[in-house]
Structures are given as C-alpha cells and as structure tokens.
Write a protein that holds these residues in place. Structure first.
Motif, PDB file in Angstrom:
ATOM      1  N   GLY A   1       0.805  -1.217   0.152  1.00  0.00           N
ATOM      2  CA  GLY A   1      -0.133  -0.023  -0.028  1.00  0.00           C
ATOM      3  C   GLY A   1       0.839   1.458   0.084  1.00  0.00           C
ATOM      4  O   GLY A   1       0.372   2.353  -0.457  1.00  0.00           O
ATOM      5  N   GLN A   2       2.018   1.237   0.495  1.00  0.00           N
ATOM      6  CA  GLN A   2       2.882   2.306   0.523  1.00  0.00           C
ATOM      7  C   GLN A   2       3.359   2.553  -0.940  1.00  0.00           C
ATOM      8  O   GLN A   2       3.668   1.642  -1.835  1.00  0.00           O
ATOM      9  N   PHE A   3       4.279   3.809  -1.349  1.00  0.00           N
ATOM     10  CA  PHE A   3       4.869   3.869  -2.363  1.00  0.00           C
ATOM     11  C   PHE A   3       6.047   4.729  -2.167  1.00  0.00           C
ATOM     12  O   PHE A   3       6.089   5.786  -1.896  1.00  0.00           O
ATOM     13  N   SER A   4       7.135   3.791  -2.539  1.00  0.00           N
ATOM     14  CA  SER A   4       8.240   4.607  -2.222  1.00  0.00           C
ATOM     15  C   SER A   4       9.053   5.062  -3.679  1.00  0.00           C
ATOM     16  O   SER A   4       8.830   4.323  -4.717  1.00  0.00           O
ATOM     17  N   LEU A   5      10.011   5.790  -3.746  1.00  0.00           N
ATOM     18  CA  LEU A   5      10.854   6.136  -4.873  1.00  0.00           C
ATOM     19  C   LEU A   5      12.379   6.042  -4.594  1.00  0.00           C
ATOM     20  O   LEU A   5      12.677   6.806  -3.702  1.00  0.00           O
ATOM     21  N   LEU A   6      13.000   4.971  -5.096  1.00  0.00           N
ATOM     22  CA  LEU A   6      14.196   4.704  -4.608  1.00  0.00           C
ATOM     23  C   LEU A   6      15.340   5.184  -5.456  1.00  0.00           C
ATOM     24  O   LEU A   6      15.056   5.715  -6.690  1.00  0.00           O
ATOM     25  N   SER A   7      16.587   5.350  -4.899  1.00  0.00           N
ATOM     26  CA  SER A   7      17.705   5.609  -5.704  1.00  0.00           C
ATOM     27  C   SER A   7      18.390   4.240  -6.297  1.00  0.00           C
ATOM     28  O   SER A   7      19.652   4.534  -6.889  1.00  0.00           O
TER      29      SER A   7
ATOM     30  N   THR B   1      17.802   0.439  -8.207  1.00  0.00           N
ATOM     31  CA  THR B   1      16.816  -0.516  -8.801  1.00  0.00           C
ATOM     32  C   THR B   1      16.884  -1.934  -8.161  1.00  0.00           C
ATOM     33  O   THR B   1      16.143  -2.782  -8.773  1.00  0.00           O
ATOM     34  N   ALA B   2      17.978  -2.116  -7.585  1.00  0.00           N
ATOM     35  CA  ALA B   2      17.614  -3.843  -6.923  1.00  0.00           C
ATOM     36  C   ALA B   2      18.236  -3.629  -5.440  1.00  0.00           C
ATOM     37  O   ALA B   2      18.817  -2.500  -4.894  1.00  0.00           O
ATOM     38  N   ASP B   3      18.284  -4.745  -4.747  1.00  0.00           N
ATOM     39  CA  ASP B   3      18.865  -4.846  -3.465  1.00  0.00           C
ATOM     40  C   ASP B   3      20.227  -4.753  -3.361  1.00  0.00           C
ATOM     41  O   ASP B   3      20.785  -5.607  -4.178  1.00  0.00           O
ATOM     42  N   PRO B   4      20.835  -3.883  -2.591  1.00  0.00           N
ATOM     43  CA  PRO B   4      20.130  -3.322  -1.538  1.00  0.00           C
ATOM     44  C   PRO B   4      19.535  -2.069  -2.067  1.00  0.00           C
ATOM     45  O   PRO B   4      20.196  -1.211  -2.782  1.00  0.00           O
ATOM     46  N   PHE B   5      18.355  -1.667  -1.681  1.00  0.00           N
ATOM     47  CA  PHE B   5      17.788  -0.408  -2.002  1.00  0.00           C
ATOM     48  C   PHE B   5      18.085   0.635  -1.124  1.00  0.00           C
ATOM     49  O   PHE B   5      18.153   0.545  -0.125  1.00  0.00           O
ATOM     50  N   TYR B   6      18.160   1.821  -1.765  1.00  0.00           N
ATOM     51  CA  TYR B   6      18.480   3.062  -1.080  1.00  0.00           C
ATOM     52  C   TYR B   6      17.050   4.001  -1.250  1.00  0.00           C
ATOM     53  O   TYR B   6      16.865   4.607  -2.283  1.00  0.00           O
ATOM     54  N   ALA B   7      16.644   4.545  -0.150  1.00  0.00           N
ATOM     55  CA  ALA B   7      15.580   5.213  -0.022  1.00  0.00           C
ATOM     56  C   ALA B   7      15.960   6.464   0.565  1.00  0.00           C
ATOM     57  O   ALA B   7      16.160   6.707   1.876  1.00  0.00           O
ATOM     58  N   GLU B   8      16.172   7.523  -0.043  1.00  0.00           N
ATOM     59  CA  GLU B   8      16.432   8.836   0.058  1.00  0.00           C
ATOM     60  C   GLU B   8      15.354  10.065   0.006  1.00  0.00           C
ATOM     61  O   GLU B   8      15.518  11.118   0.874  1.00  0.00           O
ATOM     62  N   LEU B   9      14.177   9.528  -0.280  1.00  0.00           N
ATOM     63  CA  LEU B   9      13.202  10.419  -0.567  1.00  0.00           C
ATOM     64  C   LEU B   9      12.161  10.153   0.477  1.00  0.00           C
ATOM     65  O   LEU B   9      11.969   8.785   0.627  1.00  0.00           O
ATOM     66  N   PRO B  10      11.095  10.852   0.762  1.00  0.00           N
ATOM     67  CA  PRO B  10      10.131  10.484   1.702  1.00  0.00           C
ATOM     68  C   PRO B  10       9.028   9.500   0.936  1.00  0.00           C
ATOM     69  O   PRO B  10       9.289   9.645  -0.315  1.00  0.00           O
ATOM     70  N   ARG B  11       8.283   8.758   1.590  1.00  0.00           N
ATOM     71  CA  ARG B  11       7.685   7.805   0.733  1.00  0.00           C
ATOM     72  C   ARG B  11       6.029   8.173   1.229  1.00  0.00           C
ATOM     73  O   ARG B  11       5.638   8.945   2.142  1.00  0.00           O
ATOM     74  N   ALA B  12       5.178   7.920   0.426  1.00  0.00           N
ATOM     75  CA  ALA B  12       3.511   7.968   0.738  1.00  0.00           C
ATOM     76  C   ALA B  12       3.141   6.918   1.284  1.00  0.00           C
ATOM     77  O   ALA B  12       3.323   5.817   0.782  1.00  0.00           O
ATOM     78  N   GLU B  13       2.573   7.053   2.354  1.00  0.00           N
ATOM     79  CA  GLU B  13       1.699   6.100   3.028  1.00  0.00           C
ATOM     80  C   GLU B  13       0.098   6.313   3.242  1.00  0.00           C
ATOM     81  O   GLU B  13      -0.308   7.293   3.139  1.00  0.00           O
ATOM     82  N   PRO B  14      -0.599   4.998   2.953  1.00  0.00           N
ATOM     83  CA  PRO B  14      -1.966   5.426   2.720  1.00  0.00           C
ATOM     84  C   PRO B  14      -2.822   5.383   4.152  1.00  0.00           C
ATOM     85  O   PRO B  14      -2.332   4.841   5.194  1.00  0.00           O
ATOM     86  N   ARG B  15      -4.137   6.121   4.228  1.00  0.00           N
ATOM     87  CA  ARG B  15      -4.790   6.164   5.289  1.00  0.00           C
ATOM     88  C   ARG B  15      -6.057   5.800   4.878  1.00  0.00           C
ATOM     89  O   ARG B  15      -6.531   5.161   3.992  1.00  0.00           O
ATOM     90  N   LEU B  16      -6.740   5.368   6.029  1.00  0.00           N
ATOM     91  CA  LEU B  16      -8.035   4.631   5.993  1.00  0.00           C
ATOM     92  C   LEU B  16      -9.067   5.455   5.112  1.00  0.00           C
ATOM     93  O   LEU B  16     -10.003   4.869   4.622  1.00  0.00           O
ATOM     94  N   ASP B  17      -8.953   6.933   4.898  1.00  0.00           N
ATOM     95  CA  ASP B  17      -9.691   7.787   4.465  1.00  0.00           C
ATOM     96  C   ASP B  17      -9.472   7.981   3.221  1.00  0.00           C
ATOM     97  O   ASP B  17     -10.396   8.813   2.417  1.00  0.00           O
ATOM     98  N   GLY B  18      -8.554   7.255   2.346  1.00  0.00           N
ATOM     99  CA  GLY B  18      -8.245   7.254   1.154  1.00  0.00           C
ATOM    100  C   GLY B  18      -7.231   8.288   0.722  1.00  0.00           C
ATOM    101  O   GLY B  18      -6.766   8.716  -0.384  1.00  0.00           O
TER     102      GLY B  18
END
Length: 258
Positions: free
Chosen positions: A175-181, A183-200
């Motif tokens: 359900g979450q959406f990350s944008l990574l630096s 493309t393969a493991d080990p993945f590096y996430a330096e940007l914030p990610r979007a996390e879903p809420r129950l209200d959409g």
C-alpha cells in the motif's frame, strides 16, 4: 487506452502506421520471412496500433510498442501453464520479434527460447536495455502491467506527473509507495514515501535509515490527496539526489560514532 501520436508512429514505428497496427505489421513480417501462422489479436486495454498477442494452449505471446521515447518492441511470453513470468525481451528489430514468435509457435520451450535469444530474461525489468530500467518500471506501472508490483494508480500517475520524480525507481509495497535511488537490493531510499490512510488520503513520511542515521524519521504531511503528496515528495528531494542507479546501492552505510 494507450496510443501513440501520429508523429511518434512515423518517427519510431513507421510499420505500425498501416491499418491493423502491430499485429498486421508482424503478420506482414512473417509472410516476408516465410513464417506462416495464425493472425495476432488485440491486447485488452491497448490500441491495436501498439500491442498484439496470440496464444498456444494456455501460453501467451504478447508484443508491445508503447515506448514513446525510443524504438522498442517489448515481448512477454507466459509458460505453458499460463504462468505470466516465463520470458521477457526487448528489441528494436521487428524481424527478431518474428523469429522468436515463429520458434514459439513451433513449440519451443521457454528454456529453448532463452538459450537461443539471450535478450530474453526471466523478469520484465531484467529485459530492460541498460539505462532504461527506471523508465521501463514507470511505463509498466502506468500501463498497470500484471507482471510487476503495482501501487495505487492515481498516486502513480501523480508521482509521474512530477518530472523531478521520474528519475527515481518506483517501488510500491503493502500500500505504500517509495521512490528509490537504486533499482535492486540493497535498495536506497532517500526520498520520503507516501503511506495510505483509511480515508483514502495519504501521509508523506521520511524514514531514518542505516545510510542516513543523522536524519530522524518524521511525518512531513498528513491527509494529502495524491497530487498533494506527489508535490510534497518532489519538493523534499535532497540536494544532489538522483537519478537512480541501476543495480543495488553500491555505497555501504556509514559507521555510526558512539
């Protein structure tokens, strides 16, 4: 429905500008090379000009010409059991597509095809030409391909609408959406990610990682629409970040001082 403009058709795929699109172009190529066979049919969700497929029992051979930036025929072949992850390929030569299709129609197995044509890979991003893994991941995400992990469609489109975010690797999960630096493991996430809420709606969250132990986890925004979340993520790109590298992140995490 995914369609090319007439300008793209003429410049990158001149064969597809004829009536019948990609299927007709492959039929003509087969006739030219002496390869008869059943005519290719359409692919659901795609215009005939850019996609075609045929079946062999439960197996399926599909071809796509949806890359608007470079000439590319993308191949997807499912196994005899119908398992989608059989073989994937990418080529700019329609004759190569015809040759693989002919061998497949003659009964060649996935292993035989991959042995004969090394361009065929076991997963879709493995078939992406060097330098095009990120763009291929975005295209498959936006096309809602069942061969890769998919996130929320509205959020994916909102993220892609931010040009600064297109150079990062899209990685939806749970359900979450990350944008990574990377493309393969080990993945590096330096940007914030979007996390879903129950209200959409969405929260935008920056997480502390082993690579950034000096940056505490924190919530940057709450109750955001997809467009608002994408805009906030784009505005929060660290200086000097991107574009994503192909492969795993090559730098080890820093040693924390105690």
């Amino acid at each position: 429905m995914i369609e090319h403009s007439s300008e793209v058709l003429l410049q990158l795929y001149p064969e597809l500008a004829t009536p019948g699109g990609l299927g007709a172009a492959l039929d003509l190529e087969a006739v030219r090379r002496g390869h008869g066979g059943e005519r290719l049919g359409p692919v659901e969700g795609f215009a005939p000009s850019v996609a075609a497929c045929c079946t062999r029992g439960k197996a399926r051979f599909a071809v796509y010409a949806t890359n608007p930036d470079e000439r590319e025929f993308r191949i997807e072949i499912s196994t005899d059991s119908g398992w989608r992850w059989g073989a994937f390929g990418s080529t700019d030569d329609l004759a190569v597509v015809d040759a693989i299709l002919y061998a497949w129609r003659e009964g060649a197995s996935i292993d035989q095809l991959r042995l004969e044509w090394p361009l065929l890979a076991a997963y879709p991003l493995g078939a992406a030409p060097p330098g095009r893994v990120v763009s291929t991941a975005w295209r498959l995400t936006l096309e809602r391909s069942p061969t890769i992990r998919l996130g929320d469609a509205e959020l994916a489109e909102a993220l892609y609408a931010q040009p600064a975010l297109r150079v990062f690797f899209p990685f939806p999960s749970h359900g979450q959406f990350s944008l990574l630096s990377s493309t393969a493991d080990p993945f590096y996430a330096e940007l914030p990610r979007a996390e879903p809420r129950l209200d959409g709606l969405w929260n935008v969250v920056l997480l502390r990682s082993c690579w950034t132990p000096h940056i505490p986890s924190r919530v940057l925004g709450t109750g955001l629409s997809a467009r608002e979340a994408a805009a906030l993520i784009a505005a929060s790109i660290p200086a000097g970040s991107g574009p994503a590298i192909e492969g795993g992140w090559p730098h080890p995490p820093p040693t924390e001082t105690r």
